[in-house]
Design a protein around this motif. Structure first.
Motif, mmCIF file in Angstrom:
data_model
loop_
_atom_site.group_PDB
_atom_site.id
_atom_site.type_symbol
_atom_site.label_atom_id
_atom_site.label_comp_id
_atom_site.label_asym_id
_atom_site.label_seq_id
_atom_site.Cartn_x
_atom_site.Cartn_y
_atom_site.Cartn_z
ATOM 1 N N GLY A 100 0.817 -1.204 0.000
ATOM 2 C CA GLY A 100 0.000 0.000 0.000
ATOM 3 C C GLY A 100 0.847 1.249 0.000
ATOM 4 O O GLY A 100 2.080 1.198 -0.089
ATOM 5 N N THR A 101 0.186 2.395 0.109
ATOM 6 C CA THR A 101 0.854 3.696 0.110
ATOM 7 C C THR A 101 0.279 4.552 1.222
ATOM 8 O O THR A 101 -0.934 4.583 1.421
ATOM 9 C CB THR A 101 0.647 4.412 -1.243
ATOM 10 O OG1 THR A 101 1.100 3.565 -2.303
ATOM 11 C CG2 THR A 101 1.421 5.724 -1.287
ATOM 12 N N LEU A 102 1.154 5.240 1.954
ATOM 13 C CA LEU A 102 0.701 6.159 2.994
ATOM 14 C C LEU A 102 0.067 7.370 2.322
ATOM 15 O O LEU A 102 0.742 8.153 1.666
ATOM 16 C CB LEU A 102 1.873 6.571 3.880
ATOM 17 C CG LEU A 102 1.531 7.485 5.064
ATOM 18 C CD1 LEU A 102 0.590 6.783 6.031
ATOM 19 C CD2 LEU A 102 2.795 7.929 5.778
ATOM 20 N N LYS A 103 -1.265 7.524 2.469
ATOM 21 C CA LYS A 103 -2.009 8.560 1.755
ATOM 22 C C LYS A 103 -2.158 9.848 2.557
ATOM 23 O O LYS A 103 -2.259 10.924 1.980
ATOM 24 C CB LYS A 103 -3.402 8.036 1.372
ATOM 25 C CG LYS A 103 -3.393 7.089 0.190
ATOM 26 C CD LYS A 103 -2.937 7.797 -1.065
ATOM 27 C CE LYS A 103 -2.988 6.877 -2.283
ATOM 28 N NZ LYS A 103 -2.511 7.560 -3.497
ATOM 29 N N SER A 104 -2.214 9.745 3.884
ATOM 30 C CA SER A 104 -2.429 10.966 4.667
ATOM 31 C C SER A 104 -1.975 10.779 6.099
ATOM 32 O O SER A 104 -1.923 9.657 6.614
ATOM 33 C CB SER A 104 -3.910 11.365 4.641
ATOM 34 O OG SER A 104 -4.699 10.400 5.313
ATOM 35 N N ILE A 105 -1.623 11.908 6.734
ATOM 36 C CA ILE A 105 -1.331 11.962 8.167
ATOM 37 C C ILE A 105 -2.064 13.180 8.714
ATOM 38 O O ILE A 105 -1.971 14.275 8.154
ATOM 39 C CB ILE A 105 0.174 12.091 8.450
ATOM 40 C CG1 ILE A 105 0.959 10.955 7.794
ATOM 41 C CG2 ILE A 105 0.433 12.115 9.951
ATOM 42 C CD1 ILE A 105 2.460 11.105 7.921
ATOM 43 N N ASN A 106 -2.811 12.993 9.789
ATOM 44 C CA ASN A 106 -3.552 14.107 10.364
ATOM 45 C C ASN A 106 -2.622 15.254 10.747
ATOM 46 O O ASN A 106 -1.500 15.034 11.213
ATOM 47 C CB ASN A 106 -4.334 13.662 11.599
ATOM 48 C CG ASN A 106 -5.575 12.877 11.228
ATOM 49 O OD1 ASN A 106 -5.827 12.593 10.058
ATOM 50 N ND2 ASN A 106 -6.374 12.517 12.220
ATOM 51 N N GLY A 107 -3.122 16.478 10.567
ATOM 52 C CA GLY A 107 -2.320 17.650 10.881
ATOM 53 C C GLY A 107 -2.216 17.926 12.365
ATOM 54 O O GLY A 107 -1.318 18.644 12.804
ATOM 55 N N SER A 108 -3.120 17.362 13.154
ATOM 56 C CA SER A 108 -3.083 17.568 14.599
ATOM 57 C C SER A 108 -3.252 16.239 15.308
ATOM 58 O O SER A 108 -3.872 15.312 14.779
ATOM 59 C CB SER A 108 -4.180 18.549 15.033
ATOM 60 O OG SER A 108 -5.458 18.069 14.648
ATOM 61 N N ALA A 109 -2.708 16.166 16.517
ATOM 62 C CA ALA A 109 -2.760 14.927 17.288
ATOM 63 C C ALA A 109 -4.113 14.778 17.969
ATOM 64 O O ALA A 109 -4.805 15.756 18.239
ATOM 65 C CB ALA A 109 -1.644 14.913 18.326
ATOM 66 N N ILE B 38 -3.110 4.304 5.370
ATOM 67 C CA ILE B 38 -2.433 3.581 4.289
ATOM 68 C C ILE B 38 -3.512 3.007 3.378
ATOM 69 O O ILE B 38 -4.366 2.251 3.829
ATOM 70 C CB ILE B 38 -1.556 2.453 4.843
ATOM 71 C CG1 ILE B 38 -0.493 3.022 5.783
ATOM 72 C CG2 ILE B 38 -0.914 1.656 3.717
ATOM 73 C CD1 ILE B 38 0.242 1.960 6.580
ATOM 74 N N GLN B 39 -3.465 3.377 2.111
ATOM 75 C CA GLN B 39 -4.496 2.919 1.177
ATOM 76 C C GLN B 39 -4.082 1.595 0.540
ATOM 77 O O GLN B 39 -2.966 1.443 0.036
ATOM 78 C CB GLN B 39 -4.730 3.968 0.093
ATOM 79 C CG GLN B 39 -5.954 3.680 -0.766
ATOM 80 C CD GLN B 39 -6.204 4.785 -1.767
ATOM 81 O OE1 GLN B 39 -5.687 4.763 -2.875
ATOM 82 N NE2 GLN B 39 -7.003 5.762 -1.380
ATOM 83 N N LEU B 40 -5.010 0.625 0.584
ATOM 84 C CA LEU B 40 -4.769 -0.703 0.016
ATOM 85 C C LEU B 40 -5.811 -0.998 -1.053
ATOM 86 O O LEU B 40 -7.007 -0.749 -0.847
ATOM 87 C CB LEU B 40 -4.867 -1.776 1.104
ATOM 88 C CG LEU B 40 -3.989 -1.613 2.347
ATOM 89 C CD1 LEU B 40 -4.371 -2.655 3.383
ATOM 90 C CD2 LEU B 40 -2.521 -1.738 1.987
ATOM 91 N N ASP B 41 -5.364 -1.523 -2.170
ATOM 92 C CA ASP B 41 -6.318 -1.999 -3.180
ATOM 93 C C ASP B 41 -7.053 -3.211 -2.608
ATOM 94 O O ASP B 41 -6.451 -4.054 -1.949
ATOM 95 C CB ASP B 41 -5.601 -2.382 -4.470
ATOM 96 C CG ASP B 41 -5.012 -1.166 -5.184
ATOM 97 O OD1 ASP B 41 -5.577 -0.061 -5.003
ATOM 98 O OD2 ASP B 41 -4.001 -1.310 -5.874
ATOM 99 N N ASN B 42 -8.342 -3.273 -2.875
ATOM 100 C CA ASN B 42 -9.139 -4.387 -2.342
ATOM 101 C C ASN B 42 -10.217 -4.773 -3.353
ATOM 102 O O ASN B 42 -11.414 -4.722 -3.061
ATOM 103 C CB ASN B 42 -9.769 -3.964 -1.006
ATOM 104 C CG ASN B 42 -10.414 -5.105 -0.260
ATOM 105 O OD1 ASN B 42 -10.042 -6.264 -0.410
ATOM 106 N ND2 ASN B 42 -11.410 -4.780 0.542
ATOM 107 N N PRO B 43 -9.789 -5.145 -4.573
ATOM 108 C CA PRO B 43 -10.769 -5.358 -5.649
ATOM 109 C C PRO B 43 -11.744 -6.496 -5.394
ATOM 110 O O PRO B 43 -12.877 -6.457 -5.856
ATOM 111 C CB PRO B 43 -9.878 -5.669 -6.866
ATOM 112 C CG PRO B 43 -8.591 -6.169 -6.287
ATOM 113 C CD PRO B 43 -8.412 -5.409 -5.005
ATOM 114 N N ASP B 44 -11.330 -7.506 -4.632
ATOM 115 C CA ASP B 44 -12.212 -8.653 -4.386
ATOM 116 C C ASP B 44 -12.984 -8.526 -3.076
ATOM 117 O O ASP B 44 -13.657 -9.472 -2.658
ATOM 118 C CB ASP B 44 -11.406 -9.959 -4.399
ATOM 119 C CG ASP B 44 -10.257 -9.936 -3.394
ATOM 120 O OD1 ASP B 44 -10.069 -8.896 -2.717
ATOM 121 O OD2 ASP B 44 -9.545 -10.951 -3.286
ATOM 122 N N GLN B 45 -12.877 -7.362 -2.406
ATOM 123 C CA GLN B 45 -13.598 -7.095 -1.154
ATOM 124 C C GLN B 45 -13.215 -8.082 -0.041
ATOM 125 O O GLN B 45 -13.983 -8.290 0.908
ATOM 126 C CB GLN B 45 -15.120 -7.162 -1.373
ATOM 127 C CG GLN B 45 -15.625 -6.507 -2.637
ATOM 128 C CD GLN B 45 -15.609 -4.997 -2.552
ATOM 129 O OE1 GLN B 45 -16.031 -4.437 -1.580
ATOM 130 N NE2 GLN B 45 -15.115 -4.351 -3.595
#
Length: 385
Positions: A267-276, A287-294
């Motif tokens: 997968g790829t790290l898509k985002s990190i929150n700007g505040s804790a 982290i975004q993961l492809d999940n074509p077969d659900q």
């Protein structure tokens, strides 16, 4: 006679003593020989083994996080109008498409209200048409009288009466136009209300958190379920402030699902929150993961590893050197001809090689044969490396 008897007794005693000494000597000799044999057998009782030196390789450093899977998008299924549930057209966990009907409410009341509003609109439109015809007539009458007035054919008061009639007709038309507009808005609203008795999917995805039953009376705004888009799906991690400098959006990540038969997803790290988070003081990353077969489902726990720019050395040994079970793994290290049992913590396995996170050192060799029969402290002889 007395002297002979003493001599004979002395000789007999001497013989007995000599025999005892000889027997004792024979027993000690036998014991010594047996001890020598045991020693020889112990020296020769070696286990012949093959060994391989622990291999250290350099690879990109990985930071490990606990993760949980969440839908990448979530749509709430709710009622925009009140009514009685007469049909449920979905099942929990079913994949549905955007716009697909999910729940139907009773239409009778909404249909009656709409037909009444349409009748009111028709009546208002008819009244407006009549008023417009009247305005046209009054306007024509005024123009005719004005020509006569300009030629001194009528008195001014008659022209003024005609002018007032035109103004009244115009006001009536404007009022009826407002009535028609109000009736049109009412019809549109009731048309929507009738349409809203069929509740449709806001997005495509998997149905979850179903909370509706047949015959239930629902109010406007009642939540009936959720639609979760899980293709792609997000692995949510909690990042401590100390790790913020080591990871960046866009970095590659590996997410491992399951323990006994783990599955690894890229997968790829898509985002990190700007505040804790104010309570836990950690930053959430996705982290975004492809999940074509659900196959991956929300709520599952996972382990995530994010690769950063640093390099580390990791130890690897042949899989054949590993013994024990998943809860307690160990290897045997060659300690100058003695097998030494060493508990280890293992990492990932690839083909016939396993990563050793701790338990072995540089320069050591691990035994790769007879590991299931070896005992700690066994004497070994290396036949091949």
């Amino acid at each position: 006679m007395l002297t002979k008897k003493k001599v004979i007794i002395s000789i007999a005693v001497l013989v007995v003593l000599m025999t005892g000494v000889m027997l004792l000597g024979n027993q000690e000799g036998a014991a010594e020989a047996e001890n020598k044999q045991v020693t020889i057998e112990a020296v020769n009782n070696k286990v012949y083994v093959m060994v391989q030196q622990v291999n250290f390789i350099e690879k990109a450093a990985e930071i490990e996080f606990k993760a949980s899977l969440e839908a990448s998008e979530e749509g709430i299924v709710s009622s925009k109008v009140g009514g009685k549930v007469v049909q449920i057209l979905f099942e929990e966990g079913e994949y549905i498409h955007q716009g697909e009907p999910l729940v139907k409410l009773e239409e009778k009341e909404a249909g009656n209200n709409l037909r009444a509003a349409e009748s009111q609109l028709s009546a208002a439109q008819a009244s407006l048409t009549s008023a417009e015809v009247n305005l046209e007539s009054e306007q024509g009458n005024f123009e005719r009288l004005k020509v006569l007035f300009d030629h001194n054919g009528i008195a001014k008061v008659e022209l003024e009466k005609a002018e007032i009639a035109v103004k009244v007709a115009k006001a009536n038309v404007e009022a009826l136009k407002a009535n028609v507009l109000t009736a049109q808005v009412n019809v549109e609203s009731l048309t929507d209300s009738l349409a809203y008795t069929t509740i449709s999917a806001p997005i495509s995805g998997m149905m979850d958190e179903k909370s509706v039953s047949l015959g239930q009376n629902v109010d406007s705004g009642t939540i009936l379920g959720k639609v979760k888009n899980i293709s792609p799906i997000n692995a949510v991690i909690e990042v401590k402030q100390t790790n913020l400098e080591d990871i960046k959006v866009g970095q590659k990540a590996k997410v491992t699902i399951g323990e006994r038969e783990p599955l690894v997803y890229e997968g790829t790290l898509k985002s990190i929150n700007g505040s804790a988070d104010p309570s836990s003081r950690v930053f959430k990353g996705k982290i975004q993961l492809d999940n074509p077969d659900q196959a991956l489902k929300p709520g599952s726990f996972a382990k995530a590893e994010i690769v950063n720019d640093q390099k580390v050395e990791i130890a690897t040994v042949p899989l054949a050197a590993l013994a024990g079970n998943e809860d307690s793994c160990y290897v045997y290290v060659n300690d100058q001809g003695i097998a030494r049992k060493r508990s280890v913590i293992i990492g990932e396995t690839e083909e016939n090689v396993v990563v050793i996170k701790s338990g072995v050192q540089k320069g050591e060799s691990v035994i790769c044969t007879n590991v299931t029969t070896l005992q700690d402290g066994d004497v070994i002889e290396v036949v091949a490396e």
